[in-house]
Design a protein around this motif. Structure first.
Motif, mmCIF file in Angstrom:
data_model
loop_
_atom_site.group_PDB
_atom_site.id
_atom_site.type_symbol
_atom_site.label_atom_id
_atom_site.label_comp_id
_atom_site.label_asym_id
_atom_site.label_seq_id
_atom_site.Cartn_x
_atom_site.Cartn_y
_atom_site.Cartn_z
ATOM 1 N N PHE A 1 0.860 -1.182 0.000
ATOM 2 C CA PHE A 1 0.000 0.000 0.000
ATOM 3 C C PHE A 1 0.899 1.235 0.000
ATOM 4 O O PHE A 1 1.806 1.344 0.815
ATOM 5 N N ARG A 2 0.602 2.147 -0.919
ATOM 6 C CA ARG A 2 1.318 3.422 -0.961
ATOM 7 C C ARG A 2 0.322 4.547 -0.725
ATOM 8 O O ARG A 2 -0.688 4.631 -1.429
ATOM 9 N N MET A 3 0.609 5.389 0.248
ATOM 10 C CA MET A 3 -0.298 6.445 0.661
ATOM 11 C C MET A 3 0.348 7.801 0.384
ATOM 12 O O MET A 3 1.509 8.025 0.725
ATOM 13 N N TYR A 4 -0.425 8.686 -0.232
ATOM 14 C CA TYR A 4 0.086 9.977 -0.661
ATOM 15 C C TYR A 4 -0.754 11.109 -0.074
ATOM 16 O O TYR A 4 -1.945 10.950 0.182
ATOM 17 N N THR A 5 -0.100 12.241 0.099
ATOM 18 C CA THR A 5 -0.787 13.452 0.532
ATOM 19 C C THR A 5 -0.883 14.414 -0.642
ATOM 20 O O THR A 5 -0.253 14.221 -1.688
ATOM 21 N N ASN A 6 -1.670 15.470 -0.471
ATOM 22 C CA ASN A 6 -1.841 16.486 -1.510
ATOM 23 C C ASN A 6 -0.917 17.660 -1.207
ATOM 24 O O ASN A 6 -1.205 18.466 -0.319
ATOM 25 N N PRO A 7 0.210 17.807 -1.925
ATOM 26 C CA PRO A 7 1.161 18.881 -1.602
ATOM 27 C C PRO A 7 0.594 20.273 -1.836
ATOM 28 O O PRO A 7 0.958 21.215 -1.134
ATOM 29 N N LEU A 8 -0.292 20.421 -2.829
ATOM 30 C CA LEU A 8 -0.879 21.741 -3.094
ATOM 31 C C LEU A 8 -1.743 22.195 -1.923
ATOM 32 O O LEU A 8 -1.652 23.338 -1.466
ATOM 33 N N TYR A 9 -2.569 21.276 -1.414
ATOM 34 C CA TYR A 9 -3.416 21.597 -0.267
ATOM 35 C C TYR A 9 -2.560 21.861 0.969
ATOM 36 O O TYR A 9 -2.857 22.755 1.762
ATOM 37 N N ALA A 10 -1.488 21.076 1.120
ATOM 38 C CA ALA A 10 -0.598 21.273 2.264
ATOM 39 C C ALA A 10 0.057 22.650 2.220
ATOM 40 O O ALA A 10 0.117 23.360 3.226
ATOM 41 N N GLY A 11 0.551 23.033 1.041
ATOM 42 C CA GLY A 11 1.173 24.348 0.903
ATOM 43 C C GLY A 11 0.189 25.476 1.154
ATOM 44 O O GLY A 11 0.548 26.503 1.744
ATOM 45 N N LEU A 12 -1.064 25.281 0.720
ATOM 46 C CA LEU A 12 -2.090 26.297 0.953
ATOM 47 C C LEU A 12 -2.371 26.464 2.442
ATOM 48 O O LEU A 12 -2.478 27.591 2.945
ATOM 49 N N LEU A 13 -2.474 25.351 3.165
ATOM 50 C CA LEU A 13 -2.714 25.424 4.606
ATOM 51 C C LEU A 13 -1.573 26.136 5.321
ATOM 52 O O LEU A 13 -1.791 27.003 6.166
ATOM 53 N N VAL A 14 -0.352 25.756 4.981
ATOM 54 C CA VAL A 14 0.808 26.360 5.639
ATOM 55 C C VAL A 14 0.894 27.845 5.303
ATOM 56 O O VAL A 14 1.119 28.691 6.189
ATOM 57 N N GLY A 15 0.724 28.193 4.025
ATOM 58 C CA GLY A 15 0.834 29.593 3.617
ATOM 59 C C GLY A 15 -0.207 30.483 4.261
ATOM 60 O O GLY A 15 0.118 31.563 4.781
ATOM 61 N N LEU A 16 -1.466 30.053 4.242
ATOM 62 C CA LEU A 16 -2.530 30.861 4.840
ATOM 63 C C LEU A 16 -2.360 30.984 6.349
ATOM 64 O O LEU A 16 -2.609 32.055 6.931
ATOM 65 N N SER A 17 -1.950 29.891 6.998
ATOM 66 C CA SER A 17 -1.762 29.933 8.452
ATOM 67 C C SER A 17 -0.647 30.895 8.837
ATOM 68 O O SER A 17 -0.787 31.699 9.769
ATOM 69 N N ALA B 1 -2.940 35.445 21.745
ATOM 70 C CA ALA B 1 -2.529 34.086 22.095
ATOM 71 C C ALA B 1 -3.572 33.064 21.654
ATOM 72 O O ALA B 1 -3.230 31.995 21.125
ATOM 73 N N ILE B 2 -4.851 33.387 21.847
ATOM 74 C CA ILE B 2 -5.914 32.477 21.414
ATOM 75 C C ILE B 2 -5.914 32.344 19.892
ATOM 76 O O ILE B 2 -6.060 31.239 19.340
ATOM 77 N N GLY B 3 -5.739 33.451 19.193
ATOM 78 C CA GLY B 3 -5.698 33.423 17.737
ATOM 79 C C GLY B 3 -4.550 32.583 17.212
ATOM 80 O O GLY B 3 -4.715 31.784 16.277
ATOM 81 N N LEU B 4 -3.366 32.726 17.817
ATOM 82 C CA LEU B 4 -2.213 31.939 17.392
ATOM 83 C C LEU B 4 -2.424 30.455 17.654
ATOM 84 O O LEU B 4 -2.026 29.602 16.853
ATOM 85 N N ALA B 5 -3.054 30.134 18.792
ATOM 86 C CA ALA B 5 -3.320 28.727 19.116
ATOM 87 C C ALA B 5 -4.280 28.101 18.106
ATOM 88 O O ALA B 5 -4.105 26.951 17.686
ATOM 89 N N LEU B 6 -5.305 28.869 17.706
ATOM 90 C CA LEU B 6 -6.257 28.359 16.717
ATOM 91 C C LEU B 6 -5.594 28.188 15.348
ATOM 92 O O LEU B 6 -5.875 27.212 14.636
ATOM 93 N N LEU B 7 -4.727 29.096 14.982
ATOM 94 C CA LEU B 7 -4.057 28.996 13.686
ATOM 95 C C LEU B 7 -3.005 27.899 13.657
ATOM 96 O O LEU B 7 -2.616 27.433 12.578
ATOM 97 N N PHE B 8 -2.554 27.482 14.825
ATOM 98 C CA PHE B 8 -1.559 26.409 14.880
ATOM 99 C C PHE B 8 -2.148 25.084 14.399
ATOM 100 O O PHE B 8 -1.419 24.230 13.889
ATOM 101 N N VAL B 9 -3.470 24.914 14.540
ATOM 102 C CA VAL B 9 -4.114 23.659 14.117
ATOM 103 C C VAL B 9 -3.989 23.446 12.610
ATOM 104 O O VAL B 9 -3.489 22.411 12.163
ATOM 105 N N PRO B 10 -4.417 24.406 11.747
ATOM 106 C CA PRO B 10 -4.218 24.185 10.313
ATOM 107 C C PRO B 10 -2.748 24.194 9.900
ATOM 108 O O PRO B 10 -2.373 23.527 8.935
ATOM 109 N N LEU B 11 -1.903 24.947 10.631
ATOM 110 C CA LEU B 11 -0.477 24.949 10.314
ATOM 111 C C LEU B 11 0.119 23.558 10.530
ATOM 112 O O LEU B 11 0.866 23.039 9.689
ATOM 113 N N ARG B 12 -0.241 22.945 11.649
ATOM 114 C CA ARG B 12 0.265 21.601 11.941
ATOM 115 C C ARG B 12 -0.254 20.591 10.917
ATOM 116 O O ARG B 12 0.489 19.702 10.484
ATOM 117 N N ALA B 13 -1.532 20.727 10.529
ATOM 118 C CA ALA B 13 -2.103 19.816 9.535
ATOM 119 C C ALA B 13 -1.394 19.964 8.192
ATOM 120 O O ALA B 13 -1.139 18.973 7.501
#
Length: 212
Positions: free
Chosen positions: A22-38, A81-93
């Protein structure tokens, strides 16, 4: 890698060796979008603090104003601090999806996993008999429900995604359970193991039905 981060699963069966890969892949475009927006949102939150700090360095009145209104300053810092904590969730994803391709081989009664990610290389192996069973889990996403056939291990970090589709798969969890010689489990067992310590395998569907 979390199962939710996987966007595609390819399976290859070798009947001669009686093995499956089994080979499992992620979506790099979606990942880059999440990181960039966060990161952009985090910079936007930190920009007022940088402006205040710059003003305080050149104008002592800014420091006096903050000292005279400590409640307002504390409220500002708390909100940030609350805003940064919430944004850390999509950044980590997003970071988890960057380069997180995984290879899983099942052969000779063993399951071998190898993952090459952006921040390192992970590898482990376990006997197939250690796994609890197979379940069909439906995950809600922004693009609609997605159907996952998951091989469950007592340790959630060792779960294996066997199949992924936007519609109900023609071959369900019972098909994979028979192939692997394991039990078919209810989807809620994905979450039940997180509340049990030490980690143990849940009862199969058939046993739970008898007890009901």
């Amino acid at each position: 890698m979390h199962i939710a981060a996987i966007s595609r699963v390819d399976m290859t069966v070798d009947p001669i060796r009686a093995s499956a890969e089994f080979r499992m892949y992620t979506n790099p475009l979606y990942a880059g979008l999440l990181v960039g927006l966060s990161l952009a949102a985090m910079i936007g939150l930190l920009l007022p603090v940088a402006m205040i700090a710059s003003g305080a360095a050149s104008n002592p009145q800014v420091v006096n104003s903050l000292a005279a209104h400590p409640g307002s300053a504390l409220l500002l810092l708390t909100g940030m601090a609350i805003g940064l904590a919430l944004l850390f969730v999509p950044l980590r994803a997003g970071i988890a999806r960057l380069g997180g391709n995984t290879r899983v081989e099942m052969a000779d009664g063993m399951v071998r996993m190898e993952r090459r990610g952006l921040f390192g290389h992970q590898r482990w192996s376990a006997a197939l008999a250690e796994f609890c069973g197979v379940t069909h889990h439906i995950r809600a996403t922004l693009s609609g429900p997605r159907h996952e056939i998951v091989l469950l291990h007592p340790e959630p970090g060792k779960d294996i995604l066997l199949h992924l589709a936007g519609r109900h798969p023609p071959e369900g969890a019972d098909h994979y359970a028979r192939l692997l010689g394991l039990a078919e489990l209810q989807p809620r067992e994905l979450y039940y193991r997180r509340r049990t310590a030490p980690a143990t395998c849940p009862q199969p569907v058939e046993l739970q039905a008898r007890a009901a």
